[in-house]
Design an enzyme around this catalytic site. Structure first.
Site, PDB file in Angstrom:
ATOM      1  N   ARG A 110      31.152  42.100 -11.770  1.00  0.00           N
ATOM      2  CA  ARG A 110      32.616  42.022 -11.981  1.00  0.00           C
ATOM      3  C   ARG A 110      33.051  42.421 -13.388  1.00  0.00           C
ATOM      4  NH1 ARG A 110      32.572  37.161  -8.739  1.00  0.00           N
ATOM      5  NH2 ARG A 110      33.089  37.767  -6.598  1.00  0.00           N
ATOM      6  N   LYS A 132      40.490  55.007 -18.212  1.00  0.00           N
ATOM      7  CA  LYS A 132      40.608  55.359 -16.781  1.00  0.00           C
ATOM      8  C   LYS A 132      39.215  55.740 -16.302  1.00  0.00           C
ATOM      9  CE  LYS A 132      45.307  57.153 -16.442  1.00  0.00           C
ATOM     10  NZ  LYS A 132      46.106  58.371 -16.268  1.00  0.00           N
ATOM     11  N   GLU A 174      43.180  71.260 -23.704  1.00  0.00           N
ATOM     12  CA  GLU A 174      43.751  69.945 -24.026  1.00  0.00           C
ATOM     13  C   GLU A 174      44.069  69.836 -25.525  1.00  0.00           C
ATOM     14  OE1 GLU A 174      44.760  67.497 -22.117  1.00  0.00           O
ATOM     15  OE2 GLU A 174      43.929  68.108 -20.184  1.00  0.00           O
ATOM     16  N   LYS A 207      45.808  60.079 -28.556  1.00  0.00           N
ATOM     17  CA  LYS A 207      45.802  59.531 -27.185  1.00  0.00           C
ATOM     18  C   LYS A 207      45.662  58.009 -27.239  1.00  0.00           C
ATOM     19  CE  LYS A 207      43.667  59.545 -22.652  1.00  0.00           C
ATOM     20  NZ  LYS A 207      42.832  60.168 -21.654  1.00  0.00           N
ATOM     21  N   GLU A 217      50.579  53.362 -18.203  1.00  0.00           N
ATOM     22  CA  GLU A 217      51.296  54.630 -18.041  1.00  0.00           C
ATOM     23  C   GLU A 217      52.683  54.476 -17.416  1.00  0.00           C
ATOM     24  OE1 GLU A 217      48.655  57.763 -16.778  1.00  0.00           O
ATOM     25  OE2 GLU A 217      50.333  59.119 -16.463  1.00  0.00           O
ATOM     26  N   ARG A 221      52.696  57.055 -22.533  1.00  0.00           N
ATOM     27  CA  ARG A 221      51.405  57.634 -22.141  1.00  0.00           C
ATOM     28  C   ARG A 221      51.616  58.875 -21.258  1.00  0.00           C
ATOM     29  NH1 ARG A 221      45.875  54.418 -20.180  1.00  0.00           N
ATOM     30  NH2 ARG A 221      44.614  56.288 -19.982  1.00  0.00           N
ATOM     31  N   ASN A 225      50.784  64.218 -20.112  1.00  0.00           N
ATOM     32  CA  ASN A 225      50.813  65.116 -18.954  1.00  0.00           C
ATOM     33  C   ASN A 225      51.497  66.446 -19.236  1.00  0.00           C
ATOM     34  OD1 ASN A 225      49.518  63.361 -17.101  1.00  0.00           O
ATOM     35  ND2 ASN A 225      51.389  62.133 -17.049  1.00  0.00           N
ATOM     36  N   HIS A 228      50.719  69.523 -17.222  1.00  0.00           N
ATOM     37  CA  HIS A 228      49.774  69.159 -16.161  1.00  0.00           C
ATOM     38  C   HIS A 228      50.314  69.339 -14.739  1.00  0.00           C
ATOM     39  CE1 HIS A 228      47.208  67.770 -19.326  1.00  0.00           C
ATOM     40  NE2 HIS A 228      46.314  67.284 -18.497  1.00  0.00           N
ATOM     41  N   HIS A 232      47.839  71.275 -12.689  1.00  0.00           N
ATOM     42  CA  HIS A 232      47.115  70.772 -11.511  1.00  0.00           C
ATOM     43  C   HIS A 232      47.256  71.733 -10.330  1.00  0.00           C
ATOM     44  CE1 HIS A 232      47.212  66.420 -13.173  1.00  0.00           C
ATOM     45  NE2 HIS A 232      46.071  67.000 -13.453  1.00  0.00           N
ATOM     46  N   HIS A 242      39.992  72.801 -15.697  1.00  0.00           N
ATOM     47  CA  HIS A 242      41.153  71.943 -15.941  1.00  0.00           C
ATOM     48  C   HIS A 242      41.909  72.368 -17.212  1.00  0.00           C
ATOM     49  CE1 HIS A 242      43.580  68.312 -16.152  1.00  0.00           C
ATOM     50  NE2 HIS A 242      43.179  68.161 -17.403  1.00  0.00           N
TER      51      HIS A 242
HETATM   52  N1  LIG Z   1      39.195  59.374 -17.407  1.00  0.00           N
HETATM   53  C1  LIG Z   1      40.035  60.233 -17.930  1.00  0.00           C
HETATM   54  O1  LIG Z   1      41.024  59.875 -18.589  1.00  0.00           O
HETATM   55  C2  LIG Z   1      39.774  61.700 -17.744  1.00  0.00           C
HETATM   56  C3  LIG Z   1      40.557  62.652 -18.435  1.00  0.00           C
HETATM   57  C4  LIG Z   1      40.251  63.996 -18.271  1.00  0.00           C
HETATM   58  C5  LIG Z   1      39.216  64.394 -17.424  1.00  0.00           C
HETATM   59  N2  LIG Z   1      38.499  63.437 -16.769  1.00  0.00           N
HETATM   60  C6  LIG Z   1      37.381  63.821 -15.877  1.00  0.00           C
HETATM   61  O2  LIG Z   1      36.389  64.486 -16.667  1.00  0.00           O
HETATM   62  C7  LIG Z   1      35.623  65.326 -15.797  1.00  0.00           C
HETATM   63  C8  LIG Z   1      35.349  66.627 -16.505  1.00  0.00           C
HETATM   64  O3  LIG Z   1      34.598  66.328 -17.647  1.00  0.00           O
HETATM   65  P1  LIG Z   1      34.100  67.406 -18.712  1.00  0.00           P
HETATM   66  O4  LIG Z   1      34.893  68.639 -18.597  1.00  0.00           O
HETATM   67  O5  LIG Z   1      34.040  66.676 -20.002  1.00  0.00           O
HETATM   68  O6  LIG Z   1      32.606  67.753 -18.318  1.00  0.00           O
HETATM   69  P2  LIG Z   1      31.549  67.349 -17.195  1.00  0.00           P
HETATM   70  O7  LIG Z   1      31.110  65.967 -17.391  1.00  0.00           O
HETATM   71  O8  LIG Z   1      32.071  67.743 -15.852  1.00  0.00           O
HETATM   72  O9  LIG Z   1      30.378  68.336 -17.614  1.00  0.00           O
HETATM   73  C9  LIG Z   1      30.534  69.739 -17.505  1.00  0.00           C
HETATM   74  C10 LIG Z   1      29.198  70.427 -17.722  1.00  0.00           C
HETATM   75  O10 LIG Z   1      28.840  70.397 -19.110  1.00  0.00           O
HETATM   76  C11 LIG Z   1      27.496  69.965 -19.255  1.00  0.00           C
HETATM   77  N3  LIG Z   1      27.402  69.369 -20.586  1.00  0.00           N
HETATM   78  C12 LIG Z   1      27.895  68.191 -21.009  1.00  0.00           C
HETATM   79  N4  LIG Z   1      27.695  68.060 -22.323  1.00  0.00           N
HETATM   80  C13 LIG Z   1      27.031  69.161 -22.737  1.00  0.00           C
HETATM   81  C14 LIG Z   1      26.550  69.616 -23.987  1.00  0.00           C
HETATM   82  N5  LIG Z   1      26.734  68.919 -25.107  1.00  0.00           N
HETATM   83  N6  LIG Z   1      25.902  70.801 -24.033  1.00  0.00           N
HETATM   84  C15 LIG Z   1      25.738  71.544 -22.913  1.00  0.00           C
HETATM   85  N7  LIG Z   1      26.191  71.187 -21.709  1.00  0.00           N
HETATM   86  C16 LIG Z   1      26.839  70.002 -21.627  1.00  0.00           C
HETATM   87  C17 LIG Z   1      27.265  69.046 -18.073  1.00  0.00           C
HETATM   88  O11 LIG Z   1      25.897  68.928 -17.760  1.00  0.00           O
HETATM   89  C18 LIG Z   1      28.042  69.766 -16.976  1.00  0.00           C
HETATM   90  O12 LIG Z   1      27.272  70.776 -16.397  1.00  0.00           O
HETATM   91  C19 LIG Z   1      36.395  65.465 -14.518  1.00  0.00           C
HETATM   92  O13 LIG Z   1      35.735  64.729 -13.512  1.00  0.00           O
HETATM   93  C20 LIG Z   1      37.753  64.821 -14.824  1.00  0.00           C
HETATM   94  O14 LIG Z   1      38.308  64.200 -13.686  1.00  0.00           O
HETATM   95  C21 LIG Z   1      38.747  62.120 -16.905  1.00  0.00           C
END
Ligand SMILES: NC(=O)c1ccc[n+]([C@@H]2O[C@H](COP(=O)([O-])OP(=O)(O)OC[C@H]3O[C@@H](n4cnc5c(N)ncnc54)[C@H](O)[C@@H]3O)[C@@H](O)[C@H]2O)c1
Length: 348
Positions: A110, A132, A174, A207, A217, A221, A225, A228, A232, A242
């Site tokens: 939990r 998030k 971003e 942020k 949000e 916050r 967007n 976005h 999207h 993205h």
């Molecule tokens: N929680 C939030 O507020 C929030 C905000 C924006 C995006 N997201 C989420 O984030 C995800 C996308 O994340 P992302 O774009 O950071 O990447 P990711 O985690 O999808 O990774 C992308 C690729 O980069 C590789 N990688 C990671 N670090 C590396 C490094 N230092 N060197 C070489 N390769 C590396 C990974 O192995 C993968 O193949 C999505 O699922 C999205 O929904 C969440």
């Protein structure tokens, strides 16, 4: 709840982990990042130094980690090892890894405390900040999750040295967004003393400030967007990341609001940073203009920011470069899009 955001190198990172007041650590890492960085992370010596139980789990790389089967397997494996409430989860990887790891932390026993070591530009400036967390469902992305704030975010720009160009561009989409939300970030980006570590910290703190003001949000916050809603839509319509989609989403927004000054600044920053977003996806894929507008409108109408049968809330930028929220009706958006796409030179 407050999250501590710091820039660290590998040595300091190790000290920070050693100093965590916890009985055990659950280290969840992207398997690709593990292969690249296991020596620098040096968990073996860390385990020796902290004399705490360390459970290491390598997760499938990127988005493949964010699913029920990985969530179930990793939770069961951790429980099998025997944990209690005073274990601390550390997520190391891009946004996909922080999303699932945070969700695991939010639900195991939990709720366990957790921290993040983001390794992509996108996760440093965005995904690791704000609590998030979640995984994907067959009905859509991020539909199963929880708000669960990490205690620490340790930003180490050295991870960016191995990041592929496409992932870097994803993060810069971003970063550019932040530079429109906050003039100081734009000025730092354009300064001759531009340092990526400082920019990342500024974006992350920006942020974080909005998240502290408005965790659920309901107000400011939402500024995050910017670009976005169309972004999207582009992400669903074209094979773009993205960050790229947000970049084109912002440009489209600036065009339809007829803000030449913002478009000029955008081009200026892209040039200064030597980024190559290429041609707008709607020109690359050459959609029929009427079906393009219909498609876009269908996505706009299903966006999470729709506030009534007829309207959506968008983020825009004042003349003095401050963000504000504006409700716009679908009919006006359609007319603006029609006009925009009628011009043959759009986006060139
Ligand atoms: N929680 C939030 O507020 C929030 C905000 C924006 C995006 N997201 C989420 O984030 C995800 C996308 O994340 P992302 O774009 O950071 O990447 P990711 O985690 O999808 O990774 C992308 C690729 O980069 C590789 N990688 C990671 N670090 C590396 C490094 N230092 N060197 C070489 N390769 C590396 C990974 O192995 C993968 O193949 C999505 O699922 C999205 O929904 C969440």
């Amino acid at each position: 709840m407050k999250q501590w955001i710091e820039v660290v190198n590998f040595e300091l990172l190790s000290t920070k982990i050693q100093n965590l007041k916890t009985d055990g650590i659950i280290f969840l890492i992207d398997e690709f990042v593990w292969d690249l960085y296991k020596d620098q992370l040096n968990l073996k010596s860390l385990v020796g130094a902290i004399k705490k139980k360390v459970i290491l789990k390598r997760l499938p790389r990127g988005e493949k980690a964010k699913c029920f089967s990985v969530y179930e397997r990793v939770c069961e494996e951790i429980l099998e090892e025997g944990i209690h409430r005073n274990f601390h989860v550390i997520a190391c990887g891009g946004g996909a890894i922080s999303d699932i790891s945070g969700f695991i932390a939010s639900s195991l026993l939990r709720g366990l405390s957790w921290s993040v070591i983001p390794t992509t530009l996108l996760s440093m400036v965005d995904a690791s900040i704000g609590g998030k967390t979640g995984i994907n469902s067959k009905f859509g992305k991020n539909l199963i999750g929880a708000f669960h704030m990490p205690e620490h975010v340790w930003l180490n720009p050295l991870f960016l040295e191995t990041l592929p160009k496409v992932e870097s561009l994803n993060g810069y989409g971003e970063v550019l967004k932040y530079s429109f939300l906050d003039k100081k970030i734009k000025e730092s980006l354009l300064s001759s003393k531009f340092k990526i570590g400082e920019i990342i910290l500024k974006c992350a703190n920006y942020k974080n400030k909005l998240v502290e003001e408005d965790f659920r949000e309901k107000g400011p916050r939402k500024y995050l967007n910017l670009g976005h809603t169309f972004g999207h839509a582009f992400e669903k319509m074209y094979p773009v990341s993205h960050g790229e989609a947000v970049y084109w989403g912002m440009k489209l927004l600036f065009y339809i609001f007829e803000r030449k000054d913002l478009l000029k600044e955008c081009d200026n920053m892209v040039k200064e940073l030597s980024l190559s977003f290429g041609k707008p996806p709607w020109l690359v894929h050459l959609d029929e203009k009427s079906s393009l507008v219909n498609n876009l409108m269908n996505f706009v109408k299903r966006d999470k920011k729709v506030i009534s049968e007829k309207e959506i809330e968008l983020v825009f930028i004042n003349e003095d470069w401050s963000p504000y929220l504006i409700a716009l009706d679908f009919e006006t958006i359609r007319i603006k899009l029609d006009n925009f796409f009628k011009e043959s030179h759009v986006g060139e």
